[in-house]
Design a protein around this motif. Structure first.
Motif, PDB file in Angstrom:
ATOM      1  N   ASN A 148      -6.126  14.677   2.207  1.00 56.89           N
ATOM      2  CA  ASN A 148      -5.492  15.274   1.029  1.00 56.89           C
ATOM      3  C   ASN A 148      -6.209  16.591   0.722  1.00 56.89           C
ATOM      4  O   ASN A 148      -7.269  16.601   0.077  1.00 56.89           O
ATOM      5  N   TYR A 174     -10.353   9.845   4.261  1.00 58.98           N
ATOM      6  CA  TYR A 174     -10.405   9.799   2.813  1.00 58.98           C
ATOM      7  C   TYR A 174     -11.876   9.695   2.429  1.00 58.98           C
ATOM      8  O   TYR A 174     -12.412   8.612   2.242  1.00 58.98           O
ATOM      9  N   ALA A 218       0.160  10.178   2.135  1.00 55.50           N
ATOM     10  CA  ALA A 218      -0.345   9.483   0.938  1.00 55.50           C
ATOM     11  C   ALA A 218       0.085   8.019   0.955  1.00 55.50           C
ATOM     12  O   ALA A 218       0.284   7.403  -0.085  1.00 55.50           O
ATOM     13  N   SER A 219       0.205   7.499   2.159  1.00 60.00           N
ATOM     14  CA  SER A 219       0.458   6.077   2.377  1.00 60.00           C
ATOM     15  C   SER A 219      -0.342   5.710   3.615  1.00 60.00           C
ATOM     16  O   SER A 219       0.027   6.072   4.742  1.00 60.00           O
ATOM     17  N   MET A 220      -1.494   5.034   3.398  1.00 57.10           N
ATOM     18  CA  MET A 220      -2.422   4.796   4.526  1.00 57.10           C
ATOM     19  C   MET A 220      -1.717   4.122   5.694  1.00 57.10           C
ATOM     20  O   MET A 220      -1.941   4.493   6.854  1.00 57.10           O
ATOM     21  N   GLU A 225      -8.238  -2.781   3.118  1.00 58.28           N
ATOM     22  CA  GLU A 225      -7.648  -1.552   3.670  1.00 58.28           C
ATOM     23  C   GLU A 225      -8.492  -1.072   4.856  1.00 58.28           C
ATOM     24  O   GLU A 225      -8.040  -1.077   6.002  1.00 58.28           O
ATOM     25  N   ASP A 261       0.841  -1.194   0.000  1.00 57.76           N
ATOM     26  CA  ASP A 261       0.000   0.000   0.000  1.00 57.76           C
ATOM     27  C   ASP A 261       0.880   1.250   0.000  1.00 57.76           C
ATOM     28  O   ASP A 261       1.933   1.280   0.622  1.00 57.76           O
ATOM     29  N   GLY A 262       0.430   2.239  -0.766  1.00 47.21           N
ATOM     30  CA  GLY A 262       1.191   3.490  -0.824  1.00 47.21           C
ATOM     31  C   GLY A 262       2.292   3.428  -1.850  1.00 47.21           C
ATOM     32  O   GLY A 262       3.280   4.169  -1.791  1.00 47.21           O
ATOM     33  N   PHE A 316      -7.757  10.433  10.452  1.00 48.01           N
ATOM     34  CA  PHE A 316      -7.443  10.178   9.041  1.00 48.01           C
ATOM     35  C   PHE A 316      -8.755  10.187   8.267  1.00 48.01           C
ATOM     36  O   PHE A 316      -9.735   9.556   8.677  1.00 48.01           O
ATOM     37  N   LYS A 335     -12.172   6.316  -2.163  1.00 48.97           N
ATOM     38  CA  LYS A 335     -11.033   5.769  -2.920  1.00 48.97           C
ATOM     39  C   LYS A 335     -10.565   4.445  -2.322  1.00 48.97           C
ATOM     40  O   LYS A 335     -10.196   3.528  -3.055  1.00 48.97           O
ATOM     41  N   LEU A 336     -10.578   4.347  -0.978  1.00 49.90           N
ATOM     42  CA  LEU A 336      -9.948   3.197  -0.330  1.00 49.90           C
ATOM     43  C   LEU A 336     -10.859   1.966  -0.391  1.00 49.90           C
ATOM     44  O   LEU A 336     -12.074   2.088  -0.531  1.00 49.90           O
ATOM     45  N   TRP A 342      -0.138  14.498   5.755  1.00 56.31           N
ATOM     46  CA  TRP A 342      -0.676  13.647   4.711  1.00 56.31           C
ATOM     47  C   TRP A 342       0.492  12.966   3.991  1.00 56.31           C
ATOM     48  O   TRP A 342       1.237  13.604   3.268  1.00 56.31           O
TER      49      TRP A 342
HETATM   50  P1  P6P Z   1      -3.989  10.318  -2.780  1.00 53.41           P
HETATM   51  C1  P6P Z   1      -2.195   4.853  -1.670  1.00 53.41           C
HETATM   52  O1  P6P Z   1      -2.316   4.858  -3.085  1.00 53.41           O
HETATM   53  C2  P6P Z   1      -3.593   4.953  -1.090  1.00 53.41           C
HETATM   54  O2  P6P Z   1      -4.349   3.864  -1.489  1.00 53.41           O
HETATM   55  C3  P6P Z   1      -3.507   5.056   0.426  1.00 53.41           C
HETATM   56  O3  P6P Z   1      -2.436   4.358   0.942  1.00 53.41           O
HETATM   57  C4  P6P Z   1      -3.382   6.545   0.668  1.00 53.41           C
HETATM   58  O4  P6P Z   1      -3.915   6.952   1.909  1.00 53.41           O
HETATM   59  C5  P6P Z   1      -4.175   7.157  -0.492  1.00 53.41           C
HETATM   60  O5  P6P Z   1      -4.215   6.160  -1.526  1.00 53.41           O
HETATM   61  C6  P6P Z   1      -3.520   8.397  -1.032  1.00 53.41           C
HETATM   62  O6  P6P Z   1      -4.375   8.921  -2.028  1.00 53.41           O
HETATM   63  O7  P6P Z   1      -5.252  10.624  -3.594  1.00 53.41           O
HETATM   64  O8  P6P Z   1      -3.739  11.329  -1.701  1.00 53.41           O
HETATM   65  O9  P6P Z   1      -2.766  10.025  -3.596  1.00 53.41           O
END
Ligand code: P6P
Length: 335
Positions: free
Chosen positions: A209, A263, A245-247, A281, A117-118, A261, A275-276, A243
């Motif tokens: 984000n 999303y 961008a890696s959960m 996840e 992930d990420g 957190f 998105k997730l 942020w």
């Molecule tokens: P964005 C990584 O691709 C992921 O699935 C998660 O780990 C992370 O929180 C999210 O997407 C980041 O998304 O839109 O900020 O790039």
């Protein structure tokens, strides 16, 4: 000097003490940990190991796969298929389920994972991780099919992640709190470094984000605007933002020091709830957070209560410090 407790010893003692970890589940967790160790070594090679950059393929999500996405997926499949503890696996990187081949004994567990992930952070050396979730295969019919995976997150029997950062750390729950194991590279084994992790119920740190602000629904915008208003605003305190961008990295920070957190759904792709992904996840991370005293919702209901309809379905995620998650969720239900 206090004796180091290895992951194996911890799992054996947990199995002996409260029976939460039957032998087959203990074997599964040890195999997943060994696979994460192998992934960590591959990730740490970076440019030295021809593992960087994109592969020429896309995954079921339509995302360009990184070479390490594929490597991590293959490592988890190969490590887990022969042990006799699993009936099948599901991965973010594979469209359908992977049924354990007939040449191996079939077990009673189902393993789901986001192998890396990420992965957009791989090429810039920012922490990434493996997320996994374990369910029991329904025993009311022979064989295994995709529908057997479609169980609410509340049915998980184990969940965790391994973060590949300055340390390689495995974080795990089997329903009796959250334990953390750090990879001792000299011994080549995971060692217990924290147990009964607790998330503070309040926080001054939010993770979202911000570039998507114009696309958010009103309750999310209200919650973030109030955080940004700081001590002169309705919250009466200043907030900080992160942020990564890696959960895995954002959730690990929240498990270690609190935070929220988010999303959320947004209007860029209104047909998608978020998105997730729910199964590998939001569900594992949601259970870990709850086991550490936090909360996890989709803005309207507890993540772990959502009845899945598709293996790769997406979900809106709000998780972390309990009082902040309840406030942000309350803004949704007020609306
Ligand atoms: P964005 C990584 O691709 C992921 O699935 C998660 O780990 C992370 O929180 C999210 O997407 C980041 O998304 O839109 O900020 O790039």
């Amino acid at each position: 000097m206090t004796q180091k407790v290895s992951l194996t010893r911890y799992l054996v003692e947990q199995q002996r003490v409260d029976g939460l970890i039957p032998a087959q589940l203990r074997l599964l967790l040890e195999v997943v940990a060994r696979a994460c160790k192998r992934i960590s070594f591959a990730v740490n090679k970076g440019e030295l190991g021809d593992v960087m950059g994109a592969a020429e393929t896309q995954n079921v999500q339509g995302e360009v796969q990184k070479k390490l996405d594929i490597i991590a997926n293959e490592v988890l499949i190969e490590a887990n298929e022969w042990g006799g503890h699993l009936a099948a696996m599901a991965s973010e990187e594979m469209e359908g389920i992977y049924v354990v081949p007939n040449r191996y004994p079939q077990g009673e567990y189902l393993l789901l994972f986001d192998p890396l992930d990420g992965s957009s952070n791989i090429d810039v050396n920012v922490s990434i991780g493996t997320i996994f979730s374990v369910l029991k295969k329904p025993d009311d019919h022979p064989g295994v099919q995709e529908a057997d995976f479609l169980q609410a997150g509340a049915k998980q029997v184990a969940a965790g992640y391994c973060i590949y950062g300055p340390q390689t750390t495995l974080v795990l729950t089997v329903g009796d709190g959250v334990a953390m194991f750090t990879l001792d590279r000299e011994q080549g084994s995971f060692v217990l470094t924290q147990e009964n992790l607790r998330i503070p119920e309040d926080t001054k740190e939010f993770a979202i984000n911000m570039s998507n602000m114009r696309h958010w629904d009103a309750p999310v915008k209200r919650y973030i605007d109030e955080c940004l208003a700081g001590k002169d605003g309705p919250r009466g305190k200043d907030f900080n933002m992160r942020w990564i961008a890696s959960m895995v990295a954002d959730v690990h920070r929240i498990l270690m020091r609190g935070g929220i957190f988010m999303y959320p759904w947004d209007k860029r792709e209104p047909e998608k709830p978020g998105k997730l992904r729910l199964m590998y996840e939001a569900n594992p991370m949601g259970w870990l957070v709850e086991q550490a005293g936090g909360a996890a919702t989709n803005g309207k209901e507890r993540i772990l209560d959502i009845e899945p309809t598709k293996l790769h379905q997406r979900v809106s995620v709000i998780l972390g410090s309990k009082n902040e998650v309840e406030r942000a969720t309350g803004y949704h239900t007020e609306k």
